[in-house]
Design an enzyme around this catalytic site. Structure first.
Site, PDB file in Angstrom:
ATOM      1  N   ALA A  74       4.538   7.096  -0.710  1.00 55.81           N
ATOM      2  CA  ALA A  74       5.175   7.532  -1.952  1.00 55.81           C
ATOM      3  C   ALA A  74       5.553   6.345  -2.832  1.00 55.81           C
ATOM      4  O   ALA A  74       5.268   6.328  -4.033  1.00 55.81           O
ATOM      5  CB  ALA A  74       6.413   8.375  -1.638  1.00 55.81           C
ATOM      6  N   GLU A  75       6.192   5.326  -2.239  1.00 53.16           N
ATOM      7  CA  GLU A  75       6.622   4.187  -3.050  1.00 53.16           C
ATOM      8  C   GLU A  75       5.432   3.387  -3.557  1.00 53.16           C
ATOM      9  O   GLU A  75       5.443   2.891  -4.685  1.00 53.16           O
ATOM     10  CB  GLU A  75       7.587   3.281  -2.288  1.00 53.16           C
ATOM     11  N   THR A  76       4.393   3.284  -2.761  1.00 53.00           N
ATOM     12  CA  THR A  76       3.194   2.567  -3.199  1.00 53.00           C
ATOM     13  C   THR A  76       2.579   3.232  -4.421  1.00 53.00           C
ATOM     14  O   THR A  76       2.290   2.571  -5.427  1.00 53.00           O
ATOM     15  CB  THR A  76       2.165   2.494  -2.052  1.00 53.00           C
ATOM     16  N   SER A  79       5.041   3.211  -7.514  1.00 54.32           N
ATOM     17  CA  SER A  79       5.177   1.846  -8.043  1.00 54.32           C
ATOM     18  C   SER A  79       3.940   1.428  -8.821  1.00 54.32           C
ATOM     19  O   SER A  79       4.039   0.731  -9.831  1.00 54.32           O
ATOM     20  CB  SER A  79       5.423   0.850  -6.907  1.00 54.32           C
TER      21      SER A  79
END
Length: 162
Positions: A74-76, A79
């Site tokens: 999710a963060e990858t 971002s």
């Protein structure tokens, strides 16, 4: 883990950043964690980012996809969308990530779709839906990134975490 390959970006996005003098695969490689976890980006824009990650190798002791692996995916993806929104002279720094895990996955690939909810001057927020091979939602996540100017080369910022 020796057979790590970089995250794959669509050629048109690489070409766009190359024209600006930016080596996008090096700038945003998803870091060694993204490579180790097998994250592959399939579609990328500031509005929407799609990527996959294998369940195998990213499980907890019970054989289920690790919740932290879903958070990394999710963060990858979020971002990357925020980074593209900010442009080549700015950087995206995650400041808030929340994940709700709905069901387990034991095999196959999970697919994350990050969709922009807010793209402002100083922040960007993405909703990330992670689904299994049958299209069932495994995790719902929301990521907010701060968009800030890139530091000058060789200059450390006082507020950088380390």
């Amino acid at each position: 883990m020796g057979d790590e390959s970089p995250v794959k970006f669509p050629q048109e996005v690489i070409d766009e950043y190359t024209a600006l003098g930016v080596d996008l695969p090096t700038l945003f490689s998803a870091g060694s964690i993204g490579n180790r976890m097998g994250i592959r980006v399939q579609e990328v824009s500031a509005e929407r980012v799609v990527g996959t990650m294998p369940v195998e190798g990213n499980t907890q002791p019970y054989g289920l996809l690790h919740g932290g692996a879903s958070a990394v995916l999710a963060e990858t993806l979020g971002s990357l969308g925020a980074m593209l929104h900010g442009g080549s002279s700015r950087m995206a720094v995650g400041v808030d990530l929340n994940c709700t895990h709905h069901r387990g996955a034991r095999s196959g690939l999970v697919t994350g779709v990050a969709t922009a909810l807010h793209r402002g001057r100083s922040t960007a927020t993405y909703e990330i839906a992670i689904t299994d091979d049958q299209g069932r939602r495994v995790c719902s996540a929301r990521l907010t990134c701060m968009i800030r100017d890139m530091p000058a080369p060789g200059v450390a910022r006082r507020d950088d975490a380390g």
